[in-house]
Every structure is written in C-alpha cells, then in structure tokens.
Scaffold this active site. Sequence first.
Site, PDB file in Angstrom:
ATOM      1  N   ASP A 198      50.294 -30.635 -18.659  1.00 32.58           N
ATOM      2  CA  ASP A 198      49.512 -29.402 -18.514  1.00 32.58           C
ATOM      3  C   ASP A 198      50.468 -28.231 -18.289  1.00 32.58           C
ATOM      4  O   ASP A 198      51.673 -28.423 -18.097  1.00 32.58           O
ATOM      5  CB  ASP A 198      48.555 -29.589 -17.328  1.00 32.58           C
ATOM      6  CG  ASP A 198      47.525 -28.473 -17.255  1.00 32.58           C
ATOM      7  OD1 ASP A 198      47.263 -27.814 -18.279  1.00 32.58           O
ATOM      8  OD2 ASP A 198      46.987 -28.255 -16.147  1.00 32.58           O
ATOM      9  N   GLU A 207      52.541 -23.991 -21.556  1.00 30.46           N
ATOM     10  CA  GLU A 207      52.598 -22.896 -22.556  1.00 30.46           C
ATOM     11  C   GLU A 207      53.951 -22.215 -22.580  1.00 30.46           C
ATOM     12  O   GLU A 207      54.333 -21.724 -23.664  1.00 30.46           O
ATOM     13  CB  GLU A 207      51.482 -21.896 -22.266  1.00 30.46           C
ATOM     14  CG  GLU A 207      50.083 -22.420 -22.527  1.00 30.46           C
ATOM     15  CD  GLU A 207      49.655 -23.510 -21.559  1.00 30.46           C
ATOM     16  OE1 GLU A 207      50.111 -23.468 -20.407  1.00 30.46           O
ATOM     17  OE2 GLU A 207      48.901 -24.408 -21.970  1.00 30.46           O
ATOM     18  N   ASP A 222      40.910 -25.048 -20.662  1.00 35.93           N
ATOM     19  CA  ASP A 222      39.865 -24.759 -19.682  1.00 35.93           C
ATOM     20  C   ASP A 222      38.639 -24.102 -20.304  1.00 35.93           C
ATOM     21  O   ASP A 222      38.483 -22.884 -20.276  1.00 35.93           O
ATOM     22  CB  ASP A 222      40.440 -23.870 -18.578  1.00 35.93           C
ATOM     23  CG  ASP A 222      41.506 -24.600 -17.786  1.00 35.93           C
ATOM     24  OD1 ASP A 222      41.613 -25.831 -17.937  1.00 35.93           O
ATOM     25  OD2 ASP A 222      42.234 -23.945 -17.024  1.00 35.93           O
TER      26      ASP A 222
HETATM   27  C1  GLC Z   1      44.661 -26.290 -15.488  1.00 34.63           C
HETATM   28  C2  GLC Z   1      44.205 -27.371 -16.448  1.00 34.63           C
HETATM   29  C3  GLC Z   1      43.086 -28.169 -15.839  1.00 34.63           C
HETATM   30  C4  GLC Z   1      43.550 -28.756 -14.515  1.00 34.63           C
HETATM   31  C5  GLC Z   1      44.051 -27.647 -13.582  1.00 34.63           C
HETATM   32  C6  GLC Z   1      44.669 -28.206 -12.305  1.00 34.63           C
HETATM   33  O1  GLC Z   1      43.660 -25.368 -15.288  1.00 34.63           O
HETATM   34  O2  GLC Z   1      43.846 -26.849 -17.690  1.00 34.63           O
HETATM   35  O3  GLC Z   1      42.655 -29.179 -16.706  1.00 34.63           O
HETATM   36  O4  GLC Z   1      42.508 -29.439 -13.900  1.00 34.63           O
HETATM   37  O5  GLC Z   1      45.021 -26.873 -14.245  1.00 34.63           O
HETATM   38  O6  GLC Z   1      45.733 -29.026 -12.591  1.00 34.63           O
END
Ligand code: GLC
Length: 758
Positions: free
Chosen positions: A400, A403, A473
């Site tokens: 995650d 980017e 998200d």
């Molecule tokens: C970001 C991710 C999400 C995750 C959050 C906490 O928003 O896209 O899926 O739950 O971070 O890690």
Amino acid sequence: MANQKLGFSVEKNIVTCTLGDKVKQIEIIHKGLIRIYEKKNPEELVKLNLHKRKVSFTAQMESGKVVIRFGDYEIFVNQKLFVEIKKNGMEYFEEYSGDAKIYGQEKDFSLSMLEGHKQEDELVSFHSQINLRLFDKEDKIYGLGDKAAQLNKRDYEYISWNTDDPTQHNESYKSLYKSINYLMVNHHNDRYYGIFYPSSYKCVFNLGRYSDEFLYIGSEKGEYDYFVLLGGTPKELSGIYAELVGHTLFTSMKMLGYHQSRWSYNESEVLDIQKTFEKKKLPLDYIHLDIDYMERYKVYTVDSANFKDLEKMTDSFEKKGVGIITIIDPAVKVEEGYPVYDTLKKNHGFATLDGKDYVNRVWPGDSKYPNYFDRKTAEYITELTGDFIRQYGVKGIWCDMNEPASFNGPLPDEVEFPTKKAMHYHDEVHNLYGEYMTRAIAKAFEKENMRPTVITRAAFATTSPFTTTWNGDNQSLWAHLSASLPQVMTMNLSNFMVNGVDIGGFGNECTKELLIRWLEANIFSLFLRNHSAMNTRHQEPYAFDEETESIYREYLKLRYEMIPYLYDLLRQGSQKGTPVLRPLFFQYPDDPEVKDMNDEMMVGDSLLFAPILHQGQHSRVVYFPKGTWIDYFTGKEYRGGRDVLVRMELSQTGLFVKKGAILPQFKGLLHIEKKKIDTLYLYVTGNNATYLHYEDDGESLDYQKGVYNEYEIRKTKEELTIRCRHDGFNTTYKNLVVLIDGKEIKVPFQKDMKVSLK
Ligand code: GLC
C-alpha cells in the site's frame, strides 16, 4: 520551411523521415506494432518487450509523401512530418495536423476558493505533445486503467501521476493510484487501434476535452515517442499490448478465493472471523492484517502486544485452509536501532535529496523511502520479505501507499533514486515506484517456488506481470458500486486481470442492500476482497442480518463454483492478453449497441453478466448480444439482439450462459486447496461446444516447466469427449460430473475419455 525538402532513409526496420533538421522515425516492430518517435524515451526503468519480427515492407516517395506499405496498412508521412495510416485504403489513424491550441486557466477562481472549491492544476506546457485526430463524434476512447469513470473516456482529461487520494473519486478525478498510458480507440464501427505512451514522467491524456477534432498526450519531460497498435479486433490489440508491456501475472488459484479485511482487525477479531466463517460455512481463503499488526507502523515488524503469537495463528489457519496476508508500506520509520532502518541507512538504500537521506511523513511519523530501483536495495527487500513470510507463516503481502504517499506534501521532483547506471529523479520514477516495490516483494515468493501473492495499489503499465491489484480507497456509495464495473473491465482491458475494488466500499457507511448488491456485482472480479475503513460500520457478511448472510453465502458459493472457469480464463489471459472480464464491445466489436455499455460484462466467452447497481431497483434492462442465452438460475432462454426487462429480487443478479458452452466447476468448497479437489463438474449447454480446461497444482511455478494438463473438451448432442492434449501433471480429479439439462452424469475421471449423454 519553403525550400526544405522531405527526405527519408531506411535502415533495417526503421524508416527515418527528415525535414530540414527535424526528424521523425517509424519503427516497424512487427505487423501489429509500430513506434513513432522523434527521440526515444529512456528504457532503463520502463521495461518493454520489443520482440521484433521481420516484416517485409516497402518505402517510397509518392506525391510528395513518404509511403510505407505492409499487410493491410499504408503509412504516409506528409510534408510537415505528420503520420497518417490507412487500413485497406480507409482512414484509420492520423496525427492531427490542425492548430492544436491548448487552453490554460483563463479565469480567476479566488472567489470560489473562499467557499472551499478546489482549483485544479492544469498541465499546459509540455516538453512534447502528441496530437491525434478524432475522426468523428462517435469515435470512442477506452483505457487508462483504474480511473473511476465509464468505459468511454472521450471528452475527459486524465493525468498519469500516481496519487493517493482518499476523497470521493468520480469520473472527473484526473489521477488515481495507477498510471496506465494505454488507449484503445474505436473509429467507425469496426476499426480499432491502440496507443501506448511509454514515458514514466507525468503526462496528460486530453481525450477531446477542448476539441472534437483531436486528442492529445502532453508530457512535462517525456519525449515525442509512442506506439501504435494495429489490429482488426480489440482481442488482437490486447494480445499485442500484453506482449509489449508483459503478460499479466498468473497468480495462484487460492488468490481467486474470498478475502476478508478491515482497517484494522486485532488478534481476537481475526481469530473470531476465521471461527465464524467456519461455523457459518462461509467460504474464506484469506484474512488481511492492516497496519495495526505492526509495532508502531514499522514495516517488517509485528506488534507482540496486539498479535501475541502470529506464527501460531498462521500455522493453525493453514490447517484450516485460511492464509494471512499482511500489509507492507514502502516508507521506513526513522528510528536508530530498528534493524530495517539501520541496514538501509548503512547501505545507502534510501532516496536522497542533495545527497542526504530524504525524509517525509507517513503512518509511522518521519520516514524514509527505500530506493527500490537500486539492485542491492531491492535484493535486501526481497530477503527481508522472504524472512518475514517464512518466520510468521504469512501467505501474501499487500503493498500500500506506494504511489508513494507522503503526508508532508509531495516529494520534490529532485529527490534522487540512483542506480548503478544513472541518477534518476523523483519526477521520472514516481509512477514506477509501486512497480519496483512489488517486483522486489514478488521475488521473495518466486524464490520459494511460489507464485507471488502480492497486491498493490500503485502501478504503471508494465506492473501487471509482478502483482495483482486493487483500486484503492473507494467509498460505500451506490455511485462507486456503478463505477466498479467499468473500472474492473478497464483494468482488464489494460492487462491487469486480477483486480478488484473493496467490496462494500472502504470509506463511509455501508448498508445491507448496498453490501448485497456490491457482492453480487463484483462476484467475478478476480480479486474479491471485502475491506472497510476504521470508524465505519462493519460490513462482514454477517454484520447485518440473516438474510444478508444467507445471500452472501449463496454468492460466495457461486464464486467458488466458477473458480476453475476463472482460473482457465486467467491462464489464457496470462498467455495471450485476452481479458477475463470484458466489456461487451470487446466480445462483439461490430455491434453498435454495446460501445458504451458500462453495466454489463462478459466473463470469458460464455457468461453474460448484468447485475443490479442501483438502490431499490428490482428489475433492469438486459441487452442480449447475438446468440441464445440461458438464465443460469432459472434456465429461461433469451434470444439475442434485443433488450429485455428482467426481474431481479435482492437475492438475484443477471447471469446468462451462452447456449453452446462448457463451464468447468467445483462444488462445495470452503477454501481453495487444489490437492483436495477430486471432482470436476462440467456444466454444459446446447448441442455443440468446445472448451480448453487447464489444470496444475494451483500455486507453484512448476507449470513453467510443463507441469500442467490441458484438456480439450468437446460436446455433441450424443457425447462428451475429453482429450488431454498436454499431459504433465498428476491430476487430482477422480470423478467427472456432467451437468446437463438439470441432470447429473457421474463417471470416474480419466485424462482421455468419452461420456455418453444419452
Ligand atoms: C490506505 C489504504 C487502505 C488501508 C489504509 C490503512 O488508505 O488504501 O486500504 O486500509 O491505508 O492502511
């Protein structure tokens, strides 16, 4: 200009056209792919597969133009160095030679900003700008990956710049998490071509926003350099594109099972989920651990106060068919004495600015960004990941924030990411950062002879050979449910096939009806995960009432039934580039009715899927393309080529099987454990059908050495024949059950066999 003369020369497969000191080159890579450029983009980090194949072509001067001919195509380069392509003598593709005026921000928005409206940055000054002609108003433009938009992106503008944006995405959002610089353009009913822009620098795709006459790709630092994919059908283009950017990952079969997640389950919740799913006979393959399993968000650590014995948990879950996937973010907490930090620091493994480690802020506070582009650093991350999955028995890694996200403002363009060969800066590598993180992590699985179980949020066009993806998200909104269909279809069209959105929506509050409709509508997304944010209403299958739970169970049952079909499609997709989830225009490219169809899809060749996407709706219009279609649930037949209003109660969705189809199925599974699957079901319709079924161990890389079976299945009115045309795997099937007209014919399975259907 007046006395400058167009000239050309040919060297191997490259035609170089010159006009004074201006040069335009056309490289014929193979009969479906040409590259047009003034100067090529750097190739060290954007890795393309340029499999050159010999094409015999002619090049000559005719009526003041350079004319290149091969196959059905004629390429003209005119007196201003603009390129035009004709296919079978008809207009097909053209660089726009008119005045491509770009408008900048013309108004003062300060008043609206006082009320909180945002002023969007517009990209208006480019190092290079490629203008392509739009022939008429009906031309459609598909592609660009994860945008929360409809299939046809004509009239909008998008920017390739991987962006972490948790606000409510919609079709006007210019940048989301991924940058997939690929367009599939449809001109006139049946002419399709593809465009791929290979630069990783920020670029804009303006798809007719300013003019009906042209689209443009403008890049801040990228070169005038792009590929034109030449094809008769979208299917041909997908094959050419997948070969160019790398075939999509053939992930494990288990990955296609159901995933349950939330930000963030603690240890007792995780234990409870596994038990509850088991007790309630809800299929489950993975539970995801979000950031709170870590010790103060330090990557590759486990918080022993929250997860007292992760190893014990993963071990006992493994016996019960459930794997744990943990989130890993890229940035590393600045903390002396934390081994990951110390090692990277010592080995100069972090990105730098003016030669000093660059610091920004993410979940753990002040953090540094590993330079995954540097081979040594990438190798360290592979090793670290390998140790982590072995030590804790973790089965997959969810990447995650790659980017890369940063809470303290964006990383400056000048942040340095050196490799052995060159110095690279943030503006060049930003869109590739997610890819290089997943490359390093995927390798850890490969070293264990496992197919990578890796999921990423950020990606570039070339990322899909390494990882599966989800679309970031989203929110629990009906609009986001509707958007999910064109989103996953476009991701499939963009060569990212194991993809999905968070089921039920991540942010905001889910409702019973929304959750049910969401699961129904996404039941074929190859990555199927229910995930939600902290402080939102829980949305596990049993979080609402018994009716929700029982409908949820039925759909998970359907999903698991279809797993061999999806797996077969993924295998083909990973070899040939054909998407698993297809827009209808892909399957029926000359049917004018389906060019803008966002709410139906084809799952492979045989399933037509038309779910309910709106609150309170209990019926919808289904467009049936040519052929005869059988309602999967009721057996009712529909003739194609028309719209039909179909009733769909809360527990129902529109799923129709093509007459003349064979669907492989598994029954009664609660987890995907290939070793235990001993019965292959074949659901058959119509009199004549053929099908190719693929079988392997579902998880290792042995298939690359030929350890798999490929069965050619044929059905006539009287009999069904199976012929094993590639025999390399010790099959787990013991029985074959043919499902025909509501009857079951059960026989012992053999690799080569005949079954009488009389
Ligand atoms: C970001 C991710 C999400 C995750 C959050 C906490 O928003 O896209 O899926 O739950 O971070 O890690």
